[in-house]
Design a protein around this motif. Structure first.
Motif, PDB file in Angstrom:
ATOM      1  N   ALA A  10      10.912   4.016   2.519  1.00  0.00           N
ATOM      2  CA  ALA A  10      11.524   5.283   2.947  1.00  0.00           C
ATOM      3  C   ALA A  10      11.160   6.407   1.981  1.00  0.00           C
ATOM      4  O   ALA A  10      10.873   7.540   2.401  1.00  0.00           O
ATOM      5  CB  ALA A  10      13.045   5.125   3.032  1.00  0.00           C
ATOM      6  N   THR A  11      11.150   6.089   0.671  1.00  0.00           N
ATOM      7  CA  THR A  11      10.813   7.111  -0.332  1.00  0.00           C
ATOM      8  C   THR A  11       9.367   7.557  -0.162  1.00  0.00           C
ATOM      9  O   THR A  11       9.048   8.746  -0.239  1.00  0.00           O
ATOM     10  CB  THR A  11      11.042   6.554  -1.768  1.00  0.00           C
ATOM     11  OG1 THR A  11      12.327   5.952  -1.810  1.00  0.00           O
ATOM     12  CG2 THR A  11      10.964   7.637  -2.813  1.00  0.00           C
ATOM     13  N   MET A  12       8.488   6.603   0.098  1.00  0.00           N
ATOM     14  CA  MET A  12       7.066   6.934   0.287  1.00  0.00           C
ATOM     15  C   MET A  12       6.873   7.748   1.566  1.00  0.00           C
ATOM     16  O   MET A  12       6.108   8.717   1.590  1.00  0.00           O
ATOM     17  CB  MET A  12       6.234   5.648   0.361  1.00  0.00           C
ATOM     18  CG  MET A  12       6.170   4.889  -0.942  1.00  0.00           C
ATOM     19  SD  MET A  12       5.197   5.733  -2.204  1.00  0.00           S
ATOM     20  CE  MET A  12       3.569   5.081  -1.860  1.00  0.00           C
ATOM     21  N   ALA A  13       7.568   7.346   2.616  1.00  0.00           N
ATOM     22  CA  ALA A  13       7.419   8.059   3.893  1.00  0.00           C
ATOM     23  C   ALA A  13       7.923   9.493   3.747  1.00  0.00           C
ATOM     24  O   ALA A  13       7.297  10.435   4.255  1.00  0.00           O
ATOM     25  CB  ALA A  13       8.185   7.321   4.982  1.00  0.00           C
ATOM     26  N   GLU A 121      -2.927  17.185  -4.324  1.00  0.00           N
ATOM     27  CA  GLU A 121      -3.845  16.167  -4.858  1.00  0.00           C
ATOM     28  C   GLU A 121      -3.148  15.261  -5.875  1.00  0.00           C
ATOM     29  O   GLU A 121      -3.352  14.060  -5.890  1.00  0.00           O
ATOM     30  CB  GLU A 121      -5.009  16.872  -5.571  1.00  0.00           C
ATOM     31  CG  GLU A 121      -6.284  16.840  -4.792  1.00  0.00           C
ATOM     32  CD  GLU A 121      -7.472  17.253  -5.640  1.00  0.00           C
ATOM     33  OE1 GLU A 121      -7.309  18.141  -6.504  1.00  0.00           O
ATOM     34  OE2 GLU A 121      -8.556  16.698  -5.417  1.00  0.00           O
ATOM     35  N   VAL A 122      -2.349  15.901  -6.751  1.00  0.00           N
ATOM     36  CA  VAL A 122      -1.636  15.134  -7.780  1.00  0.00           C
ATOM     37  C   VAL A 122      -0.586  14.251  -7.113  1.00  0.00           C
ATOM     38  O   VAL A 122      -0.411  13.080  -7.461  1.00  0.00           O
ATOM     39  CB  VAL A 122      -0.981  16.071  -8.823  1.00  0.00           C
ATOM     40  CG1 VAL A 122      -0.202  15.285  -9.858  1.00  0.00           C
ATOM     41  CG2 VAL A 122      -2.036  16.944  -9.492  1.00  0.00           C
ATOM     42  N   ARG A 123       0.093  14.832  -6.127  1.00  0.00           N
ATOM     43  CA  ARG A 123       1.110  14.053  -5.412  1.00  0.00           C
ATOM     44  C   ARG A 123       0.477  12.805  -4.784  1.00  0.00           C
ATOM     45  O   ARG A 123       1.002  11.701  -4.893  1.00  0.00           O
ATOM     46  CB  ARG A 123       1.779  14.919  -4.337  1.00  0.00           C
ATOM     47  CG  ARG A 123       2.958  14.207  -3.681  1.00  0.00           C
ATOM     48  CD  ARG A 123       3.779  15.141  -2.817  1.00  0.00           C
ATOM     49  NE  ARG A 123       2.987  15.719  -1.747  1.00  0.00           N
ATOM     50  CZ  ARG A 123       2.859  17.031  -1.538  1.00  0.00           C
ATOM     51  NH1 ARG A 123       3.453  17.893  -2.312  1.00  0.00           N
ATOM     52  NH2 ARG A 123       2.111  17.472  -0.546  1.00  0.00           N
ATOM     53  N   MET A 127       1.362   8.960  -5.661  1.00  0.00           N
ATOM     54  CA  MET A 127       1.824   8.080  -4.579  1.00  0.00           C
ATOM     55  C   MET A 127       0.948   6.834  -4.471  1.00  0.00           C
ATOM     56  O   MET A 127       1.436   5.734  -4.241  1.00  0.00           O
ATOM     57  CB  MET A 127       1.847   8.831  -3.250  1.00  0.00           C
ATOM     58  CG  MET A 127       3.132   9.616  -3.068  1.00  0.00           C
ATOM     59  SD  MET A 127       3.411  10.090  -1.376  1.00  0.00           S
ATOM     60  CE  MET A 127       2.207  11.383  -1.201  1.00  0.00           C
ATOM     61  N   LEU A 128      -0.347   7.029  -4.651  1.00  0.00           N
ATOM     62  CA  LEU A 128      -1.248   5.870  -4.615  1.00  0.00           C
ATOM     63  C   LEU A 128      -0.912   4.928  -5.772  1.00  0.00           C
ATOM     64  O   LEU A 128      -0.913   3.706  -5.615  1.00  0.00           O
ATOM     65  CB  LEU A 128      -2.714   6.336  -4.697  1.00  0.00           C
ATOM     66  CG  LEU A 128      -3.774   5.237  -4.604  1.00  0.00           C
ATOM     67  CD1 LEU A 128      -3.652   4.443  -3.299  1.00  0.00           C
ATOM     68  CD2 LEU A 128      -5.187   5.825  -4.716  1.00  0.00           C
ATOM     69  N   ASN A 129      -0.595   5.523  -6.918  1.00  0.00           N
ATOM     70  CA  ASN A 129      -0.167   4.727  -8.078  1.00  0.00           C
ATOM     71  C   ASN A 129       1.077   3.895  -7.693  1.00  0.00           C
ATOM     72  O   ASN A 129       1.145   2.688  -7.960  1.00  0.00           O
ATOM     73  CB  ASN A 129       0.134   5.691  -9.229  1.00  0.00           C
ATOM     74  CG  ASN A 129       0.404   4.986 -10.546  1.00  0.00           C
ATOM     75  OD1 ASN A 129       0.746   3.818 -10.590  1.00  0.00           O
ATOM     76  ND2 ASN A 129       0.263   5.694 -11.627  1.00  0.00           N
TER      77      ASN A 129
END
Ligand SMILES: [Fe+2]
Ligand SMILES: [Fe+2]
Length: 344
Positions: A10-13, A121-123, A127-129
């Motif tokens: 949910a946090t990622m979405a 881009e940083v976000r 997120m990928l991290n």
């Protein structure tokens, strides 16, 4: 799906994350070798200086993180069959609960921080991290199942109220843990105490942690460079407080491990205890620190030299080596070239 997985998803979405597409099926050895190389060597085509905090630095940093992504699927990771002896060694390591909880906490903290980052881009990079931490947790979960390791129940992971603070704490924790893990991992590889296939299986996870702390060190350095003097003071105080917090947390952890009969009650000794658990040969504190420094340098060597590197933990290790010079007996220095990145 467990509650904590739901909370993370949910946090990622909410932060607008689209999971990366992973190749289907079992990868061929050549493909694995190629992604392994891609994940550990990267130089920006940008000509000239990459001043920390400049738009070019930020852009190239995020690009590095994207382009060094390793698209392995946890579900197709092959778990080698272990002899009863090996199985006993793996299952009795006192690290699996802590490792699963660390990944579970890290993924949620990174995801929460990503949601607050303005630069797209940083976000995406943070997120990928976070998603990679989630994948580490999946890899560990699959391994635990494959080898029948008994885990305790997971704690409730909470969305941090102050995402930047928790990002700093988690990032610096990763800097500490990765530094020692690099050395311990290499020790395990050299000792042959664990099957080489198992060591190779965890290699992408190890290199991913190196990328994570590279990203973290550069984002912190960027923020430092972009703040006005008074905001910079506040930020430096937060960083100092994060180190104190980590020190305190680890002291509490070490004490609870002692009272549970694990380790010796001192954090430095926990690293030494782990060292004895991954090799049949006795290794001294100085040799282990030297190995950690060599491995740290080797893992970072493939990335653009214009990016900042995490420096605090290696500097502390160097100071420890300097102060313990009178106790120097032998050195592992000549072994630094024995390892080629290609052999995992
Ligand atoms: Fe991780
Ligand atoms: Fe990480």
């Amino acid at each position: 799906m467990a509650d904590h997985d739901d909370l993370f998803a949910a946090t990622m979405a909410a932060a607008g994350f689209a999971p990366p597409e992973l190749p289907a099926g079992e990868p061929k050895p050549e493909a694995l070798e190629m992604v392994d190389r891609t994940s550990r060597y990267w130089t920006s085509p940008h000509v000239g200086e990459l001043r920390v905090g400049s738009p070019a630095h930020q852009h190239e940093l995020c690009r590095m993180f994207r382009e060094t992504f390793n698209p392995y699927r946890p579900a197709v990771v092959a778990w080698p069959k272990l002899t009863p002896d090996m199985l006993q060694r793996v299952t009795s390591l006192p690290i699996w609960d802590i490792a699963v909880h660390t990944e579970g906490r890290a993924r949620l903290r990174f995801a929460s921080y990503a949601a607050t980052v303005q630069a797209p881009e940083v976000r995406d990079a943070v997120m990928l991290n976070a998603w990679e931490e989630h994948r580490h947790k999946e890899v560990l979960g699959n391994m635990v199942k494959a080898y029948g390791i008994a885990l305790g129940s997971e704690p409730a992971y909470r969305v941090p109220r102050d995402p930047e603070w928790m990002y700093l704490v988690t990032g610096y924790c990763e800097c500490i843990d990765s530094f020692f893990a690099f050395g311990l991992f290499e020790l395990a590889r050299r000792s042959g105490f664990f099957p080489i296939e198992l060591v190779k299986t965890f290699e992408p996870v190890m290199q991913e942690e190196c990328r994570h702390i590279l990203l973290f060190a550069n984002l912190v350095a960027s923020q430092r460079a972009s703040l006005s003097w008074w905001r910079r003071i506040v930020f430096e105080l937060r960083i100092a407080a994060a180190w104190f917090y980590i020190g305190w947390e680890r002291l509490v952890l070490a004490r609870s491990m002692k009272s549970n009969g694990m380790g010796t009650g001192q954090d430095s000794n926990f690293t030494m205890t782990s060292a004895q658990a991954v090799t049949p040969v006795e290794i001294g504190f100085r040799d282990l620190m030297t190995l950690c420094l060599q491995e740290n340098d080797r893992r970072f060597a493939g990335y653009d030299a214009r990016f900042a590197r995490p420096t605090t933990v290696p500097a502390l290790a160097r100071i420890a080596l300097f102060l313990t010079r009178p106790w120097a007996k032998r050195s592992v220095g000549k072994t630094s070239n024995e390892h080629s990145p290609a052999d995992g």
